[in-house]
Design an enzyme around this catalytic site. Structure first.
Site, PDB file in Angstrom:
ATOM      1  N   GLY A 138     -26.516 -27.681  12.998  1.00 53.75           N
ATOM      2  CA  GLY A 138     -25.608 -27.857  14.132  1.00 53.75           C
ATOM      3  C   GLY A 138     -25.392 -26.549  14.876  1.00 53.75           C
ATOM      4  O   GLY A 138     -26.169 -25.594  14.744  1.00 53.75           O
ATOM      5  N   ASN A 156     -31.624 -30.468   6.938  1.00 54.82           N
ATOM      6  CA  ASN A 156     -30.556 -31.203   7.621  1.00 54.82           C
ATOM      7  C   ASN A 156     -30.701 -32.701   7.407  1.00 54.82           C
ATOM      8  O   ASN A 156     -31.812 -33.225   7.332  1.00 54.82           O
ATOM      9  CB  ASN A 156     -30.585 -30.891   9.128  1.00 54.82           C
ATOM     10  CG  ASN A 156     -29.305 -31.337   9.817  1.00 54.82           C
ATOM     11  OD1 ASN A 156     -28.220 -31.035   9.338  1.00 54.82           O
ATOM     12  ND2 ASN A 156     -29.422 -32.068  10.912  1.00 54.82           N
ATOM     13  N   ARG A 157     -29.558 -33.354   7.308  1.00 58.37           N
ATOM     14  CA  ARG A 157     -29.503 -34.813   7.112  1.00 58.37           C
ATOM     15  C   ARG A 157     -30.321 -35.523   8.183  1.00 58.37           C
ATOM     16  O   ARG A 157     -31.096 -36.437   7.895  1.00 58.37           O
ATOM     17  CB  ARG A 157     -28.010 -35.196   7.209  1.00 58.37           C
ATOM     18  CG  ARG A 157     -27.646 -36.570   6.889  1.00 58.37           C
ATOM     19  CD  ARG A 157     -26.137 -36.709   6.911  1.00 58.37           C
ATOM     20  NE  ARG A 157     -25.542 -36.364   8.214  1.00 58.37           N
ATOM     21  CZ  ARG A 157     -24.263 -36.471   8.508  1.00 58.37           C
ATOM     22  NH1 ARG A 157     -23.411 -36.871   7.583  1.00 58.37           N
ATOM     23  NH2 ARG A 157     -23.800 -36.156   9.706  1.00 58.37           N
ATOM     24  N   ALA A 183     -23.252 -24.080  14.597  1.00 61.08           N
ATOM     25  CA  ALA A 183     -23.051 -22.840  13.840  1.00 61.08           C
ATOM     26  C   ALA A 183     -24.394 -22.291  13.355  1.00 61.08           C
ATOM     27  O   ALA A 183     -24.654 -21.084  13.438  1.00 61.08           O
ATOM     28  CB  ALA A 183     -22.116 -23.090  12.658  1.00 61.08           C
ATOM     29  N   LYS A 239     -18.732 -25.692  22.175  1.00 62.88           N
ATOM     30  CA  LYS A 239     -19.611 -24.519  22.315  1.00 62.88           C
ATOM     31  C   LYS A 239     -20.791 -24.761  23.253  1.00 62.88           C
ATOM     32  O   LYS A 239     -21.204 -23.851  23.981  1.00 62.88           O
ATOM     33  CB  LYS A 239     -20.100 -24.060  20.940  1.00 62.88           C
ATOM     34  CG  LYS A 239     -18.992 -23.419  20.105  1.00 62.88           C
ATOM     35  CD  LYS A 239     -19.517 -22.882  18.790  1.00 62.88           C
ATOM     36  CE  LYS A 239     -18.373 -22.390  17.932  1.00 62.88           C
ATOM     37  NZ  LYS A 239     -18.805 -21.885  16.627  1.00 62.88           N
ATOM     38  N   SER A 259      -6.623 -23.645  13.313  1.00 61.39           N
ATOM     39  CA  SER A 259      -7.312 -22.367  13.560  1.00 61.39           C
ATOM     40  C   SER A 259      -6.528 -21.157  13.052  1.00 61.39           C
ATOM     41  O   SER A 259      -5.317 -21.055  13.257  1.00 61.39           O
ATOM     42  CB  SER A 259      -7.566 -22.206  15.062  1.00 61.39           C
ATOM     43  OG  SER A 259      -8.134 -20.922  15.291  1.00 61.39           O
ATOM     44  N   GLY A 301     -16.376 -18.995   4.143  1.00 60.32           N
ATOM     45  CA  GLY A 301     -16.646 -18.364   5.436  1.00 60.32           C
ATOM     46  C   GLY A 301     -15.461 -17.654   6.079  1.00 60.32           C
ATOM     47  O   GLY A 301     -15.514 -17.358   7.283  1.00 60.32           O
TER      48      GLY A 301
HETATM   49  P1  NDP Z   1     -21.723 -29.313  14.176  1.00 58.55           P
HETATM   50  O1  NDP Z   1     -20.885 -30.530  14.350  1.00 58.55           O
HETATM   51  O2  NDP Z   1     -22.430 -28.745  15.336  1.00 58.55           O
HETATM   52  O3  NDP Z   1     -22.840 -29.602  13.049  1.00 58.55           O
HETATM   53  C1  NDP Z   1     -22.492 -30.221  11.847  1.00 58.55           C
HETATM   54  C2  NDP Z   1     -23.653 -30.125  10.867  1.00 58.55           C
HETATM   55  O4  NDP Z   1     -23.212 -30.598   9.597  1.00 58.55           O
HETATM   56  C3  NDP Z   1     -24.866 -30.971  11.246  1.00 58.55           C
HETATM   57  O5  NDP Z   1     -26.031 -30.336  10.793  1.00 58.55           O
HETATM   58  C4  NDP Z   1     -24.599 -32.278  10.448  1.00 58.55           C
HETATM   59  O6  NDP Z   1     -25.775 -32.981  10.137  1.00 58.55           O
HETATM   60  C5  NDP Z   1     -24.033 -31.685   9.184  1.00 58.55           C
HETATM   61  N1  NDP Z   1     -23.187 -32.607   8.410  1.00 58.55           N
HETATM   62  C6  NDP Z   1     -21.964 -33.062   8.748  1.00 58.55           C
HETATM   63  N2  NDP Z   1     -21.465 -33.838   7.759  1.00 58.55           N
HETATM   64  C7  NDP Z   1     -22.395 -33.852   6.773  1.00 58.55           C
HETATM   65  C8  NDP Z   1     -22.469 -34.465   5.491  1.00 58.55           C
HETATM   66  N3  NDP Z   1     -21.479 -35.238   5.024  1.00 58.55           N
HETATM   67  N4  NDP Z   1     -23.583 -34.269   4.742  1.00 58.55           N
HETATM   68  C9  NDP Z   1     -24.597 -33.489   5.210  1.00 58.55           C
HETATM   69  N5  NDP Z   1     -24.585 -32.885   6.414  1.00 58.55           N
HETATM   70  C10 NDP Z   1     -23.491 -33.064   7.193  1.00 58.55           C
HETATM   71  O7  NDP Z   1     -20.730 -28.244  13.507  1.00 58.55           O
HETATM   72  P2  NDP Z   1     -20.883 -26.655  13.542  1.00 58.55           P
HETATM   73  O8  NDP Z   1     -22.310 -26.316  13.334  1.00 58.55           O
HETATM   74  O9  NDP Z   1     -20.188 -26.105  14.717  1.00 58.55           O
HETATM   75  O10 NDP Z   1     -20.019 -26.220  12.249  1.00 58.55           O
HETATM   76  C11 NDP Z   1     -20.574 -26.348  10.952  1.00 58.55           C
HETATM   77  C12 NDP Z   1     -19.642 -25.674   9.949  1.00 58.55           C
HETATM   78  O11 NDP Z   1     -19.596 -24.267  10.163  1.00 58.55           O
HETATM   79  C13 NDP Z   1     -18.195 -26.174  10.014  1.00 58.55           C
HETATM   80  O12 NDP Z   1     -17.737 -26.328   8.703  1.00 58.55           O
HETATM   81  C14 NDP Z   1     -17.474 -25.038  10.704  1.00 58.55           C
HETATM   82  O13 NDP Z   1     -16.113 -24.952  10.304  1.00 58.55           O
HETATM   83  C15 NDP Z   1     -18.253 -23.822  10.182  1.00 58.55           C
HETATM   84  N6  NDP Z   1     -18.144 -22.641  11.049  1.00 58.55           N
HETATM   85  C16 NDP Z   1     -17.562 -21.519  10.522  1.00 58.55           C
HETATM   86  C17 NDP Z   1     -17.439 -20.379  11.287  1.00 58.55           C
HETATM   87  C18 NDP Z   1     -16.802 -19.182  10.678  1.00 58.55           C
HETATM   88  O14 NDP Z   1     -16.492 -18.234  11.427  1.00 58.55           O
HETATM   89  N7  NDP Z   1     -16.609 -19.128   9.381  1.00 58.55           N
HETATM   90  C19 NDP Z   1     -17.908 -20.317  12.691  1.00 58.55           C
HETATM   91  C20 NDP Z   1     -18.546 -21.554  13.132  1.00 58.55           C
HETATM   92  C21 NDP Z   1     -18.619 -22.667  12.334  1.00 58.55           C
HETATM   93  P3  NDP Z   1     -26.396 -34.074  11.159  1.00 58.55           P
HETATM   94  O15 NDP Z   1     -27.183 -33.301  12.178  1.00 58.55           O
HETATM   95  O16 NDP Z   1     -27.236 -34.914  10.275  1.00 58.55           O
HETATM   96  O17 NDP Z   1     -25.225 -34.817  11.760  1.00 58.55           O
END
Ligand code: NDP
Length: 282
Positions: free
Chosen positions: A128, A150-151, A130, A66, A15, A242
């Site tokens: 997800g 979304n996947r 975010a 979260k 972080s 980001g």
């Molecule tokens: P979650 O675990 O809640 O969600 C993950 C998402 O990514 C789901 O939609 C999942 O799909 C998808 N996913 C994961 N791996 C793959 C892949 N290989 N191919 C396709 N889809 C994939 O995570 P968050 O939503 O909390 O975070 C998402 C991103 O946002 C992270 O990279 C995080 O670092 C970033 N983030 C950045 C912030 C910033 O301030 N810059 C703040 C918050 C988050 P499925 O539903 O199919 O599993």
């Protein structure tokens, strides 16, 4: 007295929040101590309770806590209630207030980048936590449409159902899709990667053509250029990571704790330099 703050995640060692808030504190002349605390899901509730019982001024919450933070909060601000996710706790006389600054942070960064949002066709990859945090603020900017790709289809459909009322009120077409069903049938001026694929060094699947009219491809993740490089190769005119969103959501959290919103532009520049210097050393 030194204000005690922390970010709680699992893992959380990567972080950048302690660096950002230490800098905000120095700039504002506020004495604070902000640490990164790795806490397993089973211990989250008791750890947070103990932290605030000891007089902490505030906390951030990151993956995977979260939703648990949303359940734990005594009260929620509008953004957190809408998203079903909390990234910031503020202690109040009426208990713990759960807030969500991810959406406001993203929108601030998109403004900095002069990103096309109002009236644009927007493609959002992922559904997800975010993405749930940013959808409400994005919809209120009234793009022409938002497609959530979304996947896992059910997750995209759940998100669309959750935000259907706001989309209708804002007159925005909101659709669910999967990489298999999404066609490049409209000019997506803005593509947001809200998946965590970059963290694994991979790309979310997407049929060719989606970047043909892309003015800005934006990865919510930072620390990897896998998505930004691929988007530019696929036709996007610009691509950004980001890190700016991270600094902006932190500034909104700082505002909630201290009533003062830090200036962010120099902090973002200095953070990028700090990361570049560290990368050069390793
Ligand atoms: P979650 O675990 O809640 O969600 C993950 C998402 O990514 C789901 O939609 C999942 O799909 C998808 N996913 C994961 N791996 C793959 C892949 N290989 N191919 C396709 N889809 C994939 O995570 P968050 O939503 O909390 O975070 C998402 C991103 O946002 C992270 O990279 C995080 O670092 C970033 N983030 C950045 C912030 C910033 O301030 N810059 C703040 C918050 C988050 P499925 O539903 O199919 O599993």
């Amino acid at each position: 007295m030194t204000a005690r703050l922390a970010v709680f995640g699992h893992p959380v060692g990567h972080s950048r929040s302690p660096w950002i808030h230490a800098r905000f504190g120095r700039d504002a002349g506020i004495e604070l101590e902000y640490s990164a605390e790795d806490v397993a899901p089973a211990r989250f509730d008791t750890t947070i309770a103990r932290f605030f019982a000891a007089g902490a001024r505030g906390a951030n919450v990151t993956v995977p806590h979260k939703a648990a933070a949303h359940a734990l909060a005594d009260r929620l601000d509008e953004a957190a209630a809408e998203a079903g996710a909390v990234n910031t706790f503020v202690p109040t006389d009426q208990g713990l207030l759960g807030c969500n600054t991810d959406g406001s942070g993203l929108l601030r960064d998109l403004d900095r980048l002069a990103a096309p949002v109002a009236g644009a066709h927007v493609l959002v990859l992922g559904a997800g936590g975010a993405v749930l945090g940013v959808l409400g603020p994005l919809l209120r900017r009234q793009p022409a449409s938002i497609r959530l790709c979304n996947r896992t289809r059910a997750r995209a459909e759940d998100a669309v159902a959750r935000f259907a009322g706001i989309a209708a009120a804002q007159r925005v077409e909101l659709q669910a899709a999967t990489p298999e069903t999404s066609r490049a049938d409209r000019p997506f001026a803005l593509v947001l990667n809200g998946t965590s694929a970059s963290l694994e060094g991979t790309l979310p699947a997407l049929a060719p053509g989606h970047y043909d009219d892309c003015e800005l491809a934006y990865d919510l993740a930072y620390g990897s250029d896998v998505f930004t490089s691929a988007a530019v190769t696929a036709g996007a005119r610009r691509a950004e990571d980001g890190l700016g969103m991270l600094v902006e959501q932190a500034a909104d959290a700082f505002l909630l704790w201290f009533g003062d919103r830090p200036e962010t532009r120099r902090v973002l520049e200095d953070l990028r330099n700090e990361i570049a210097v560290k990368d050069a050393r390793t």
